[in-house]
Design a protein around this motif. Structure first.
Motif: not given
Length: 178
Positions: A149-169
């Motif tokens: 998190v540099v120019d952003g939000s830790v809360v947004g990052w945690l939410d995004d990472i959860a969604r990336i995990r759901q993608m299951n690449p």
């Protein structure tokens, strides 16, 4: 793809972009039709100018151009101060194609799915998913060894990472690290 090449994040200087372009040319004669920027940070965008002669579409989040423009003077000043002559010719190339939400790019037999995210690392994060190989380029939504998190939000990052995990690449390419 069978029709053309997409380049994801061109590096931090024109010289890095030129080296990347030469490496691509050593592998394929196919044209570069897309240069994709995962976000606005200088180490990801300043190599774009090396691809101008290929006449690609420069692709990024719908918020990328404004984010780049608002920081352009500071980015250029810092690049020149820190790198001197190595920074010569580096410039910000704004997107010519923007993504809001999700979009797809067809390279010929290979489709890339692009997606924008909540404010996390920046407010203009974009990921690239290659359906054929199951590979996800996360840009700087993922670093190895730290929370990016540099120019952003830790809360947004945690939410995004959860969604990336759901993608299951099957494979994940972080912005920094192996």
């Amino acid at each position: 793809g069978t029709r053309c090449v997409a380049v994801i994040d061109t590096g931090g200087t024109l010289a890095e972009g030129r080296a990347l372009r030469a490496a691509i040319r050593a592998v394929t004669p196919l044209p570069v039709c897309y240069v994709i920027n995962t976000h606005m940070h200088p180490d990801h965008i300043f190599g774009n100018a090396a691809f101008r002669d290929d006449h690609p579409q420069f692709v990024g989040s719908a918020k990328l151009a404004q984010a780049e423009a608002s920081r352009a003077d500071n980015y250029m000043r810092a690049l020149n101060r820190e790198l001197g002559e190595v920074a010569a010719g580096s410039e910000i190339v704004p997107p010519t194609k923007t993504i809001e939400g999700a979009g797809a790019l067809d390279l010929g037999g290979r489709t890339l799915t692009l997606r924008t995210w909540k404010t996390a690392h920046t407010n203009n994060d974009l990921t690239v998913y290659d359906e054929k190989s199951g590979t996800l380029w996360t840009g700087d939504l993922l670093f190895v060894g730290c929370i990016p998190v540099v120019d952003g939000s830790v809360v947004g990052w945690l939410d995004d990472i959860a969604r990336i995990r759901q993608m299951n690449p099957r494979h994940v390419v972080p912005g920094h690290g192996p």
